[in-house]
Design a protein around this motif. Structure first.
Motif, PDB file in Angstrom:
ATOM      1  N   LYS A 140      46.717   9.178 -34.391  1.00  0.00           N
ATOM      2  CA  LYS A 140      48.051   8.565 -34.486  1.00  0.00           C
ATOM      3  C   LYS A 140      49.041   9.263 -33.554  1.00  0.00           C
ATOM      4  N   LYS A 141      48.912  10.580 -33.462  1.00  0.00           N
ATOM      5  CA  LYS A 141      49.795  11.303 -32.531  1.00  0.00           C
ATOM      6  C   LYS A 141      49.485  10.905 -31.089  1.00  0.00           C
ATOM      7  N   GLN A 172      50.946   7.480 -30.443  1.00  0.00           N
ATOM      8  CA  GLN A 172      52.400   7.494 -30.243  1.00  0.00           C
ATOM      9  C   GLN A 172      52.757   8.021 -28.857  1.00  0.00           C
ATOM     10  N   THR A 219      58.076   5.156 -29.476  1.00  0.00           N
ATOM     11  CA  THR A 219      57.817   5.183 -30.916  1.00  0.00           C
ATOM     12  C   THR A 219      58.866   6.044 -31.634  1.00  0.00           C
ATOM     13  N   ARG A 226      52.870   9.896 -37.978  1.00  0.00           N
ATOM     14  CA  ARG A 226      53.142   8.961 -39.078  1.00  0.00           C
ATOM     15  C   ARG A 226      53.550   7.629 -38.494  1.00  0.00           C
ATOM     16  N   ILE A 227      52.824   6.578 -38.869  1.00  0.00           N
ATOM     17  CA  ILE A 227      53.113   5.260 -38.309  1.00  0.00           C
ATOM     18  C   ILE A 227      54.127   4.553 -39.211  1.00  0.00           C
ATOM     19  N   SER A 236      57.039   2.936 -34.874  1.00  0.00           N
ATOM     20  CA  SER A 236      55.723   2.919 -34.232  1.00  0.00           C
ATOM     21  C   SER A 236      55.129   1.521 -34.277  1.00  0.00           C
ATOM     22  N   ARG A 237      55.291   0.847 -35.427  1.00  0.00           N
ATOM     23  CA  ARG A 237      54.724  -0.511 -35.503  1.00  0.00           C
ATOM     24  C   ARG A 237      55.422  -1.455 -34.523  1.00  0.00           C
ATOM     25  N   ILE A 246      53.859  -0.770 -31.257  1.00  0.00           N
ATOM     26  CA  ILE A 246      52.514  -1.361 -31.180  1.00  0.00           C
ATOM     27  C   ILE A 246      52.632  -2.862 -30.913  1.00  0.00           C
TER      28      ILE A 246
END
Ligand code: CA
Length: 422
Positions: free
Chosen positions: A367-368, A371, A381, A387-388, A392-393, A396
């Motif tokens: 995840k890192k 990002q 992000t 942490r998403i 972040s979403r 994406i």
């Protein structure tokens, strides 16, 4: 039971954040430093010595806030470092459970039948609580079931030890201090006794896992015996949960979430945070998966659309009550678990659409990297923390749209590899 404990470690962190984090009350500290001879611990002290030094500081600060010196000393002086709290606080779990595993285990057959038995057992008490707080018994029972398997797993950690450990050092010092003061309030008022204060390593107590500030502000003595016994009295525990939920803005008679289906080619940019009335969602082609129509009153309720398993998973409209339950524990998986379990207890159907169960999800390190990569590609992000969240979403989705993919903000290993190879 094991599964609950595993997720507990991450969702208790969320629970800790659920009380508004007041700014540290910095007031007494500076005067204190000049009034007390010791100012800073000398270099080279052992951890045990530094902990004793911390106790002195905390006791002075508490007395300066007008807590009774005898009470403060009797509570803080015998405290020990909780090594597990120190270790867990410093380490991020590498993998988070996929939402479908979480929801499956939340509404397992054992938990459903256990909940039905408990509802029968405490039926008279639930009548009183439902009438007083207008929170459905199934929701309260589901919380009881998810938090502690209906009171079977309460945690055996000494709460003063855990919170003193947080307050002493690490990234949750403010939290630890706040919670210790709340415990001192509880002990001073006589609502709880010192020997009752056991619970989870992160500081949550009783059958419905209240952290001390929540306990102090919302716990209820339903049976009126002078003790807020959230450890052994289901009435006190469930009434406390009901009071907390009710005062967090629960709307009686309104849903938590409803599963929906979306038309082909649906634009997922409206998922997550956009709020619309059910009528407005209907105009976009969003329909209950059951095939039934919304009632006329439901049309005016505001809702958000979520797709926690992406376009290939089930989708839901979430209502105000979903956000209220998030105050209990700020996790979408948790609230979905409560909703699905409470529906099962009410003998309503479960989730109809299947999840993308074969997907491999991302680790904390993935995840890192994700990002960082998105940010490098120009899709910010808002930081790299593993942490998403909504930012972040959003990034994406923007990357997906720019690459001609369904922009559902959902990420798994195949898509991750494709992104990383760019
Ligand atoms: Ca009581």
């Amino acid at each position: 039971m094991k599964t609950v404990l595993l997720v507990t470690s991450s969702f208790l962190l969320a629970a800790c954040a659920n009380t508004p984090v007041a700014e540290a009350e910095a007031g007494p500290q500076p005067q204190l430093r000049s009034a007390v001879v010791i100012a800073e611990p000398a270099a080279g002290l052992s951890q045990a010595e530094r902990f004793e030094f911390w106790k002195g500081q905390f006791i002075n600060a508490a007395i300066a806030k007008n807590y009774a010196p005898d009470l403060v000393r009797s509570v803080i002086l015998p405290a020990n470092i909780n090594p597990l709290a120190l270790e867990r606080d410093a380490n991020q779990p590498e993998f988070t459970k996929p939402v479908w595993s979480y929801v499956d285990s939340a509404a397992s057959d054992a938990r459903i039948s256990g909940g039905r038995n408990k509802m029968t057992e405490v039926d008279p008490v639930l009548d009183i609580i439902e009438a007083r707080y207008r929170v459905p018994r199934e929701v309260l029972t589901a919380i009881w079931g998810l938090e502690t398997s209906y009171g079977r797993i309460l945690g055996k950690h000494d709460i003063i030890d855990s919170l003193s450990t947080f307050a002493f050092e690490g990234r949750r010092q403010k939290f630890g201090e706040q919670q210790l003061y709340a415990l001192l309030d509880l002990l001073a008022s006589g609502d709880v006794r010192r020997e009752q204060l056991t619970g989870a390593w992160a500081g949550a107590m009783g059958m419905t896992q209240f952290i001390p500030t929540t306990f102090r502000d919302y716990a209820v003595d339903l049976d009126g015996n002078g003790n807020k016994d959230l450890w052994t009295q289901p009435g006190d525990a469930l009434a406390s949960a009901a009071n907390y939920i009710s005062r967090s803005g629960w709307r009686a008679g309104e849903p938590v979430m409803t599963e929906v289906k979306l038309p082909a080619g649906f634009d997922y940019s409206v998922t997550d945070s956009t709020k619309k009335t059910v009528n407005a969602w209907t105009a976009l082609g969003v329909q209950p998966v059951s095939g039934r129509r919304w009632s006329a009153e439901a049309g005016f309720l505001e809702a958000k659309l979520i797709a926690p398993g992406g376009a290939r998973g089930p989708k839901f409209l979430t209502f105000k009550n979903f956000d209220v339950l998030k105050r209990y524990n700020n996790s979408t998986s948790y609230v979905m678990g409560i909703s699905v379990l409470s529906d099962a207890l009410a003998r309503k159907p479960g989730i109809q659409q299947d999840w993308p169960r074969g997907d491999e999800l991302l680790s904390f390190e993935n995840k890192k990297a994700l990002q960082q990569k998105l940010t490098d590609l120009g899709f910010s992000t808002g930081g790299v923390d593993g942490r998403i969240g909504p930012n972040s979403r959003r990034a994406i989705r923007a990357w997906q749209a720019a690459n001609g993919l369904t922009a559902d903000g959902y990420m798994e290993q195949r898509l991750f590899k494709r992104l990383m190879s760019q």
